[in-house]
Design an enzyme around this catalytic site. Structure first.
Site, PDB file in Angstrom:
ATOM      1  CB  ILE A 260      -1.194  -0.006   1.284  1.00 19.65           C
ATOM      2  CG1 ILE A 260      -2.066  -1.177   1.065  1.00 19.65           C
ATOM      3  CG2 ILE A 260      -1.633   1.337   1.227  1.00 19.65           C
ATOM      4  CD1 ILE A 260      -2.886  -1.460   2.347  1.00 19.65           C
TER       5      ILE A 260
ATOM      6  CB  SER B 189      -2.232   1.176   8.680  1.00 23.07           C
ATOM      7  OG  SER B 189      -1.538   1.014   7.634  1.00 23.07           O
ATOM      8  NE  ARG B 190      -6.018  -4.123  10.981  1.00 23.53           N
ATOM      9  CZ  ARG B 190      -6.343  -3.862   9.588  1.00 23.53           C
ATOM     10  NH1 ARG B 190      -6.643  -3.072   9.019  1.00 23.53           N
ATOM     11  NH2 ARG B 190      -6.475  -5.202   9.187  1.00 23.53           N
TER      12      ARG B 190
ATOM     13  CG  ASP C  20     -10.657   3.784   6.395  1.00 23.14           C
ATOM     14  OD1 ASP C  20     -12.014   4.364   6.313  1.00 23.14           O
ATOM     15  OD2 ASP C  20     -10.114   2.799   5.735  1.00 23.14           O
TER      16      ASP C  20
ATOM     17  CD  GLU D  90     -11.607  -0.369  13.128  1.00 24.22           C
ATOM     18  OE1 GLU D  90     -10.780   0.884  12.851  1.00 24.22           O
ATOM     19  OE2 GLU D  90     -11.699  -1.112  12.114  1.00 24.22           O
TER      20      GLU D  90
ATOM     21  CG  HIS E  68     -11.615  -0.532   8.633  1.00 28.94           C
ATOM     22  ND1 HIS E  68     -10.945  -0.741   9.712  1.00 28.94           N
ATOM     23  CD2 HIS E  68     -10.793  -0.920   7.699  1.00 28.94           C
ATOM     24  CE1 HIS E  68     -10.041  -1.512   9.353  1.00 28.94           C
ATOM     25  NE2 HIS E  68      -9.891  -1.700   8.003  1.00 28.94           N
ATOM     26  CD  GLN E  69     -15.384   5.563   2.955  1.00 32.54           C
ATOM     27  OE1 GLN E  69     -16.335   6.093   3.610  1.00 32.54           O
ATOM     28  NE2 GLN E  69     -15.539   5.299   1.643  1.00 32.54           N
ATOM     29  CB  ALA E  70      -8.904   2.748   3.165  1.00 33.42           C
TER      30      ALA E  70
HETATM   31  P1  NAI Z   1       2.772  -4.874   3.828  1.00 39.77           P
HETATM   32  O1  NAI Z   1       2.937  -5.901   4.286  1.00 39.77           O
HETATM   33  O2  NAI Z   1       2.862  -5.156   2.078  1.00 39.77           O
HETATM   34  O3  NAI Z   1       3.511  -3.725   4.173  1.00 39.77           O
HETATM   35  C1  NAI Z   1       3.992  -3.261   5.378  1.00 39.77           C
HETATM   36  C2  NAI Z   1       5.062  -2.452   5.588  1.00 39.77           C
HETATM   37  O4  NAI Z   1       5.467  -2.050   6.703  1.00 39.77           O
HETATM   38  C3  NAI Z   1       6.259  -3.625   5.303  1.00 39.77           C
HETATM   39  O5  NAI Z   1       7.143  -2.975   4.199  1.00 39.77           O
HETATM   40  C4  NAI Z   1       7.088  -3.539   6.167  1.00 39.77           C
HETATM   41  O6  NAI Z   1       8.422  -3.527   6.400  1.00 39.77           O
HETATM   42  C5  NAI Z   1       6.750  -2.132   7.164  1.00 39.77           C
HETATM   43  N1  NAI Z   1       6.918  -2.369   8.459  1.00 39.77           N
HETATM   44  C6  NAI Z   1       6.881  -3.536   9.440  1.00 39.77           C
HETATM   45  N2  NAI Z   1       7.447  -2.773  10.734  1.00 39.77           N
HETATM   46  C7  NAI Z   1       7.680  -1.457  10.522  1.00 39.77           C
HETATM   47  C8  NAI Z   1       7.785  -0.427  11.435  1.00 39.77           C
HETATM   48  N3  NAI Z   1       8.220  -0.663  12.555  1.00 39.77           N
HETATM   49  N4  NAI Z   1       7.811   0.792  10.794  1.00 39.77           N
HETATM   50  C9  NAI Z   1       7.687   1.299   9.649  1.00 39.77           C
HETATM   51  N5  NAI Z   1       7.204   0.002   8.815  1.00 39.77           N
HETATM   52  C10 NAI Z   1       7.340  -0.983   8.983  1.00 39.77           C
HETATM   53  O7  NAI Z   1       1.166  -4.577   3.967  1.00 39.77           O
HETATM   54  P2  NAI Z   1       0.198  -3.681   3.096  1.00 39.77           P
HETATM   55  O8  NAI Z   1      -0.540  -4.527   2.357  1.00 39.77           O
HETATM   56  O9  NAI Z   1       1.116  -2.469   2.489  1.00 39.77           O
HETATM   57  O10 NAI Z   1      -0.795  -3.299   4.401  1.00 39.77           O
HETATM   58  C11 NAI Z   1      -0.198  -2.239   5.443  1.00 39.77           C
HETATM   59  C12 NAI Z   1      -1.400  -2.255   6.319  1.00 39.77           C
HETATM   60  O11 NAI Z   1      -2.595  -1.558   5.969  1.00 39.77           O
HETATM   61  C13 NAI Z   1      -1.939  -3.565   6.774  1.00 39.77           C
HETATM   62  O12 NAI Z   1      -1.049  -4.003   7.749  1.00 39.77           O
HETATM   63  C14 NAI Z   1      -3.255  -3.192   7.382  1.00 39.77           C
HETATM   64  O13 NAI Z   1      -3.288  -2.944   8.687  1.00 39.77           O
HETATM   65  C15 NAI Z   1      -3.674  -2.009   6.787  1.00 39.77           C
HETATM   66  N6  NAI Z   1      -4.992  -1.890   5.641  1.00 39.77           N
HETATM   67  C16 NAI Z   1      -5.846  -1.251   5.856  1.00 39.77           C
HETATM   68  C17 NAI Z   1      -6.976  -1.400   5.097  1.00 39.77           C
HETATM   69  C18 NAI Z   1      -8.352  -0.454   5.247  1.00 39.77           C
HETATM   70  O14 NAI Z   1      -9.320  -0.855   4.684  1.00 39.77           O
HETATM   71  N7  NAI Z   1      -8.059   0.627   6.098  1.00 39.77           N
HETATM   72  C19 NAI Z   1      -7.259  -2.444   4.298  1.00 39.77           C
HETATM   73  C20 NAI Z   1      -6.089  -3.429   3.975  1.00 39.77           C
HETATM   74  C21 NAI Z   1      -4.863  -3.235   4.857  1.00 39.77           C
END
Ligand code: NAI
Length: 331
Positions: free
Chosen positions: A155, A233-234, A258, A263, A295-297
């Site tokens: 992302i 993210s979270r 989001d 939540e 949480h609609q992203a």
């Molecule tokens: P991903 O696993 O591809 O990328 C996560 C990145 O965070 C990785 O590059 C990792 O090295 C990095 N990371 C790990 N620890 C870290 C730290 N201490 N400081 C900085 N970076 C760190 O995951 P992706 O697919 O990019 O998703 C990211 C987050 O987005 C998910 O964990 C989820 O919580 C959130 N998400 C939210 C959605 C929404 O609808 N709002 C939908 C999908 C995901």
């Protein structure tokens, strides 16, 4: 396989039923969230399918395992709601959907930036009210704006790509730099430096013990006054009372979220007839420079199709006894 689907909404049913024509699983949809109290609904289901606010704590997992569940299929990428140690102890397999549309989430984050910067929510309401004044709508150019990305996985990378199109200066912090981002022109710096330099910060790292409250009173104090913070993210990445303090002091000039730490008591439900008891949430709602979406992203047609297909394919792999590439393992 017989699958109990928790936290199911009409859109989950629509997309899962459509995808299931290729799989033929027996899908049973339950509206409630999975908790220890609702787990008995899944009695005799070998698969339980859950979303982000379902509670897979030790107590719930024990009930599921005792009732015959073997597989927990997450319809999400994040798995911070699962007690992985307990799941391993109970021999429960956990699978997830690692990527369903990084574009959807990145695009929503960018939408929040534009909305907050150009005050589109106020402008829309004003014009509908025949108020054509520009007072209070002043924004800033994104061109040349220093943007800090915390977490440059799937992302974060999409987000960087879009922000590059605006001509922003891109900085990132990630313990594992992404070569594709370096190629895009992203400069990796220490978190402290990112906090001090960026005018917009967007969080794209997972919620893990190291990132819990990564935005707290101390890190907020390091920001330039008036910084914009976006969190798709979270919720647990931000210490909410500290963020409220930073909004009041002006240290945070804009907040777009989001996701919200508490939540699970609010999002995905229509509570418009309810008196919300969460004072922090109510306070956030009252600020003119805070934008909250529920949480609609992820919520695009493309993402829901991918979630449904990957979830059912994960279940089919498990049924066939094949190793599943999307299995979540204890590290
Ligand atoms: P991903 O696993 O591809 O990328 C996560 C990145 O965070 C990785 O590059 C990792 O090295 C990095 N990371 C790990 N620890 C870290 C730290 N201490 N400081 C900085 N970076 C760190 O995951 P992706 O697919 O990019 O998703 C990211 C987050 O987005 C998910 O964990 C989820 O919580 C959130 N998400 C939210 C959605 C929404 O609808 N709002 C939908 C999908 C995901």
């Amino acid at each position: 396989m017989k699958v109990a689907i928790f936290s199911s909404k009409s859109y989950d049913q629509e997309f899962l039923d459509a995808a299931n024509t290729n799989y033929g699983h027996e899908l049973v949809f339950f509206e409630p969230r999975l908790t220890a109290a609702t787990a008995p609904l899944a009695k005799d289901f070998s698969v339980v399918c859950v979303f982000i606010n379902d509670q897979l704590d030790a107590e719930t997992l024990e009930i599921l395992a005792a009732q015959g569940t073997q597989l927990v299929a997450l319809r999400s990428a994040g798995f911070n709601n699962v007690d992985l140690v307990k799941a391993a102890e109970l021999d429960l397999t956990i699978v997830r959907v690692p990527a369903y549309s990084p574009y959807a989430v990145a695009e929503h984050a960018v939408g929040m930036i534009l909305m907050l910067n150009r005050k589109l929510y106020r402008a829309y309401n004003r014009v509908r009210d025949d108020n054509f004044s520009l007072e209070g709508l002043l924004g800033f150019d994104l061109h040349n704006c220093p943007v800090g990305i915390v977490g440059t996985g799937k992302i974060g990378q999409c987000f960087a790509q879009i922000m590059k199109g605006f001509g922003c200066q891109l900085f990132a912090y990630d313990p594992y730099p992404n070569p594709a981002c370096i190629e895009l022109g992203v400069t990796y710096i220490a978190l402290d430096d990112l906090l001090a330099q960026a005018k917009i910060i967007s969080l794209h790292c997972p919620l893990i013990p190291e990132t819990h409250h990564i935005i707290n009173a101390q890190t907020l104090a390091a920001l330039q006054p008036g910084t914009m913070l976006i969190n798709t993210s979270r919720g647990g990445l931000i210490d909410t009372p500290a963020a409220i303090g930073a909004i009041k002091s002006g240290q945070l000039g804009y907040l777009g979220i989001d996701v919200y730490e508490q939540e699970e008591h609010l999002f995905f439900e229509d509570l418009s007839d309810t008196v919300i008891q969460d004072d922090h949430f109510q306070l956030l709602q009252s600020f003119p420079n805070v934008l909250i979406t529920a949480h609609q992203a992820f919520f695009t047609r493309n993402a829901l199709e991918n979630i449904a297909n990957t979830t059912l394919s994960n279940i089919a792999d498990f049924a066939a006894g094949c190793p599943c590439v999307n299995q979540v393992k204890l590290t």
